[in-house]
Scaffold this motif. Structure first.
Motif, PDB file in Angstrom:
ATOM      1  N   LEU A 193      -1.014  -2.967 -15.394  1.00  0.00           N
ATOM      2  CA  LEU A 193      -0.020  -3.881 -15.949  1.00  0.00           C
ATOM      3  C   LEU A 193       1.131  -3.196 -16.666  1.00  0.00           C
ATOM      4  O   LEU A 193       2.217  -3.777 -16.755  1.00  0.00           O
ATOM      5  N   ILE A 194       0.933  -1.990 -17.175  1.00  0.00           N
ATOM      6  CA  ILE A 194       1.931  -1.359 -18.030  1.00  0.00           C
ATOM      7  C   ILE A 194       2.542  -0.109 -17.392  1.00  0.00           C
ATOM      8  O   ILE A 194       3.735   0.157 -17.547  1.00  0.00           O
ATOM      9  N   ASP A 195       1.726   0.687 -16.699  1.00  0.00           N
ATOM     10  CA  ASP A 195       2.223   1.926 -16.104  1.00  0.00           C
ATOM     11  C   ASP A 195       3.446   1.647 -15.224  1.00  0.00           C
ATOM     12  O   ASP A 195       3.481   0.648 -14.515  1.00  0.00           O
ATOM     13  N   PRO A 196       4.464   2.546 -15.242  1.00  0.00           N
ATOM     14  CA  PRO A 196       5.680   2.289 -14.473  1.00  0.00           C
ATOM     15  C   PRO A 196       5.466   2.181 -12.968  1.00  0.00           C
ATOM     16  O   PRO A 196       6.210   1.466 -12.295  1.00  0.00           O
ATOM     17  N   ALA A 197       4.467   2.860 -12.398  1.00  0.00           N
ATOM     18  CA  ALA A 197       4.333   2.845 -10.940  1.00  0.00           C
ATOM     19  C   ALA A 197       2.875   2.929 -10.506  1.00  0.00           C
ATOM     20  O   ALA A 197       2.462   3.903  -9.872  1.00  0.00           O
ATOM     21  N   PRO A 198       2.069   1.924 -10.806  1.00  0.00           N
ATOM     22  CA  PRO A 198       0.674   1.971 -10.363  1.00  0.00           C
ATOM     23  C   PRO A 198       0.515   1.824  -8.856  1.00  0.00           C
ATOM     24  O   PRO A 198      -0.554   2.120  -8.324  1.00  0.00           O
ATOM     25  N   ASP A 199       1.552   1.361  -8.166  1.00  0.00           N
ATOM     26  CA  ASP A 199       1.497   1.221  -6.710  1.00  0.00           C
ATOM     27  C   ASP A 199       1.895   2.496  -5.977  1.00  0.00           C
ATOM     28  O   ASP A 199       1.777   2.552  -4.751  1.00  0.00           O
ATOM     29  N   ASP A 200       2.396   3.485  -6.710  1.00  0.00           N
ATOM     30  CA  ASP A 200       2.784   4.734  -6.052  1.00  0.00           C
ATOM     31  C   ASP A 200       1.548   5.367  -5.417  1.00  0.00           C
ATOM     32  O   ASP A 200       0.559   5.641  -6.117  1.00  0.00           O
ATOM     33  N   PRO A 201       1.556   5.590  -4.102  1.00  0.00           N
ATOM     34  CA  PRO A 201       0.337   6.049  -3.421  1.00  0.00           C
ATOM     35  C   PRO A 201      -0.239   7.340  -3.987  1.00  0.00           C
ATOM     36  O   PRO A 201      -1.459   7.455  -4.178  1.00  0.00           O
ATOM     37  N   THR A 202       0.614   8.336  -4.253  1.00  0.00           N
ATOM     38  CA  THR A 202       0.111   9.609  -4.767  1.00  0.00           C
ATOM     39  C   THR A 202      -0.486   9.447  -6.160  1.00  0.00           C
ATOM     40  O   THR A 202      -1.577   9.952  -6.461  1.00  0.00           O
ATOM     41  N   ARG A 203       0.222   8.752  -7.006  1.00  0.00           N
ATOM     42  CA  ARG A 203      -0.239   8.521  -8.378  1.00  0.00           C
ATOM     43  C   ARG A 203      -1.580   7.778  -8.369  1.00  0.00           C
ATOM     44  O   ARG A 203      -2.511   8.118  -9.105  1.00  0.00           O
ATOM     45  N   LEU A 204      -1.678   6.751  -7.524  1.00  0.00           N
ATOM     46  CA  LEU A 204      -2.891   5.961  -7.439  1.00  0.00           C
ATOM     47  C   LEU A 204      -4.038   6.762  -6.831  1.00  0.00           C
ATOM     48  O   LEU A 204      -5.202   6.614  -7.231  1.00  0.00           O
ATOM     49  N   ALA A 205      -3.726   7.623  -5.858  1.00  0.00           N
ATOM     50  CA  ALA A 205      -4.771   8.450  -5.235  1.00  0.00           C
ATOM     51  C   ALA A 205      -5.410   9.374  -6.260  1.00  0.00           C
ATOM     52  O   ALA A 205      -6.642   9.534  -6.288  1.00  0.00           O
ATOM     53  N   TRP A 206      -4.595  10.004  -7.091  1.00  0.00           N
ATOM     54  CA  TRP A 206      -5.138  10.877  -8.128  1.00  0.00           C
ATOM     55  C   TRP A 206      -5.977  10.084  -9.134  1.00  0.00           C
ATOM     56  O   TRP A 206      -7.069  10.512  -9.525  1.00  0.00           O
ATOM     57  N   ALA A 207      -5.467   8.911  -9.547  1.00  0.00           N
ATOM     58  CA  ALA A 207      -6.212   8.097 -10.517  1.00  0.00           C
ATOM     59  C   ALA A 207      -7.543   7.626  -9.932  1.00  0.00           C
ATOM     60  O   ALA A 207      -8.597   7.717 -10.590  1.00  0.00           O
ATOM     61  N   ALA A 208      -7.523   7.134  -8.689  1.00  0.00           N
ATOM     62  CA  ALA A 208      -8.751   6.633  -8.063  1.00  0.00           C
ATOM     63  C   ALA A 208      -9.739   7.768  -7.804  1.00  0.00           C
ATOM     64  O   ALA A 208     -10.955   7.617  -8.030  1.00  0.00           O
TER      65      ALA A 208
END
Length: 485
Positions: A193-208
């Motif tokens: 809800l707050i992070d600027p780009a939670p849909d960014d594929p690379t960013r999300l891949a690292w988080a997941a």
């Protein structure tokens, strides 16, 4: 996608705002269809809907107060036996799920940068967090078979020569409750809800990927059963939601298999044990986070902090107020809930502690949380679900068409236009009202366990019913009020 990606959806947002702005000037007292894609204004008598919803919840309480408790108990306990099945395929299914998860993470790292073409954000935010949550609430415990940890954990403990009930060290201390899961769930909500780009594929891949490793390490150290019940927030969330489902599975001692039965929605909640303070916080966070997701995009919320909703500056500019709002929504909901339970206990002259009563009655939040989940994310599921089906055919953007869906046409018109807005609003509003009515029904059944005297049961539920009526009004207002993005 739900207004999450700050840069990738700017053009679409501008087109929506171009549609919304003239309508705001021309049409009086607008009522907007819910969710992220409000590109039109629909004149609906929303005041009547709000009043009617509040009235329906109030009448539910009055009817329950007059009904004989034994009749309600017989109603809840009816079951229709279906069939039995074993757990043999569970490990294989979980291993397949892990393989799919690994492919999705690889797609996030090496596939398309477009969140509407890359399957990772579409699967996590749409198919998992929305679609599977709703299926779990309808059909029961699917996640225990589909989660990507159980199979690898079973394989790992066999390789290191340990039994399933053994761990590398000791179990989690009892005093810790499920606070690790609460903290991780809050981090997940903040990221979504707050992070600027939670849909960014690379960013999300690292988080997941990092979250999977963290959870897997916890399961190896503390054991799968302990960590999945107290540390892994997805398993806890899905298990709580699954208690509302129409299907119930109980172990059959004679066949050593699970017997599946059909039950009333919410019936399994009445057999739940009281949650500790960490469990109470977890369930309230599940409701408050999705509530704030709707509130944070309203003209009311942004205007309160001096942000022009027609010139929305993007998530980066509102990280501070977003973080404050996420915290504040949880604190206010928790304070209101505990106050309602405490006042109800006092009115009923209850001998039970506040913690015990709150831990039991908080299960009545599940129907409301599930209703909000459906209403808030319905348009996301209808549109982004189509993008997910298309993206899964070509996960690495290499021109593949594995399932024959890569070139499918996305029917975004399902949520566009006055006709669509009318049926969306009615469906979403109806589900929110029904969720609160079921919550009153569940709360009444749970209160009977605390106060097996009809008059005391009704008195103990009066403040909680008032809170549920207020939350019904709030939920319907969220559906009707203008939002950005």
């Amino acid at each position: 996608m739900s207004g999450r990606t700050e840069g990738g959806a700017v053009e679409r947002r501008l087109r929506r705002l171009a549609l919304v702005t003239p309508a705001l000037v021309i049409l009086p007292t607008p009522a907007f269809a819910h969710a992220s894609d409000r590109g039109h204004v629909l004149l609906l008598p929303t005041g009547y809907y709000v009043a009617g919803g509040a009235f329906a919840v109030a009448v539910s309480f009055l009817v329950l107060a007059l009904l004989p408790p034994d009749a309600l108990d017989r109603f809840w306990r009816r079951r229709l036996p279906l069939f039995t099945f074993g757990d043999a395929p569970r490990q294989i299914i979980s291993l397949l799920s892990f393989a799919g998860f690994a492919i999705l993470v690889a797609a996030g790292l090496f596939g398309s940068r477009d969140p509407l073409s890359n399957p990772l954000p579409l699967v996590i935010w749409t198919l998992l967090w929305v679609g599977l949550a709703l299926l779990q609430g309808l059909l029961g415990d699917l996640w225990s078979w589909l989660n990507p940890w159980y199979g690898p954990w079973r394989l790992a403990i066999r390789l290191i020569g340990r039994r399933g009930d053994e761990t590398l060290q000791s179990r989690l201390p009892a005093w810790l409750g499920c606070w690790p899961a609460v903290i991780l769930f809050f981090a997940f909500a903040w990221f979504e809800l707050i992070d600027p780009a939670p849909d960014d594929p690379t960013r999300l891949a690292w988080a997941a990927g990092l979250y999977w490793l963290l959870s897997f390490a916890g399961m190896l150290v503390f054991g799968y059963p302990d960590w999945s019940r107290r540390g892994e927030f997805l398993t806890i969330f899905f298990a709580m939601v699954g208690r509302f489902a129409l299907l119930e599975r109980k172990e059959d001692e004679r066949s050593n298999k699970g017997r599946l039965s059909l039950c009333w929605p919410g019936a399994k909640l009445l057999d739940a044990t009281p949650l500790p303070s960490s469990g109470i916080a977890f369930l309230l966070l599940a409701l408050s986070s999705v509530s704030f997701d709707g509130l944070s995009r309203t003209f009311f919320w942004l205007g309160w902090f001096g942000v022009n909703p027609l010139e929305f500056p993007g998530r980066t500019a509102v990280i501070g107020i977003g973080s404050l709002g996420l915290d504040l929504t949880f604190v206010l909901l928790a304070a209101a809930f505990m106050a309602a339970i405490g006042l109800g206990q006092r009115l009923a002259g209850s001998p039970h502690s506040l913690g015990h009563a709150a831990g039991l009655l908080v299960w009545s939040i599940v129907p409301i949380a599930l209703a909000y989940h459906f209403a808030h994310y319905l348009t996301v599921l209808l549109v982004d679900g189509q993008y997910a089906v298309a993206a899964l055919s070509d996960p690495f953007a290499l021109g593949w068409n594995l399932f024959g869906t890569a070139g499918m046409e996305i029917e975004a018109g399902v949520i566009a236009g006055a006709g669509s807005a009318w049926w969306l609003w009615n469906l979403q509003a109806g589900v929110i009202i029904a969720g609160h009515m079921l919550a009153v029904l569940v709360a009444h059944g749970l209160a009977w366990r605390l106060h097996p005297v009809p008059a005391r049961t009704a008195l103990s539920q009066l403040p909680l019913t008032v809170l549920m009526i207020a939350y019904t009004v709030f939920g319907l207002w969220l559906l009707a009020t203008p939002t950005v993005g």
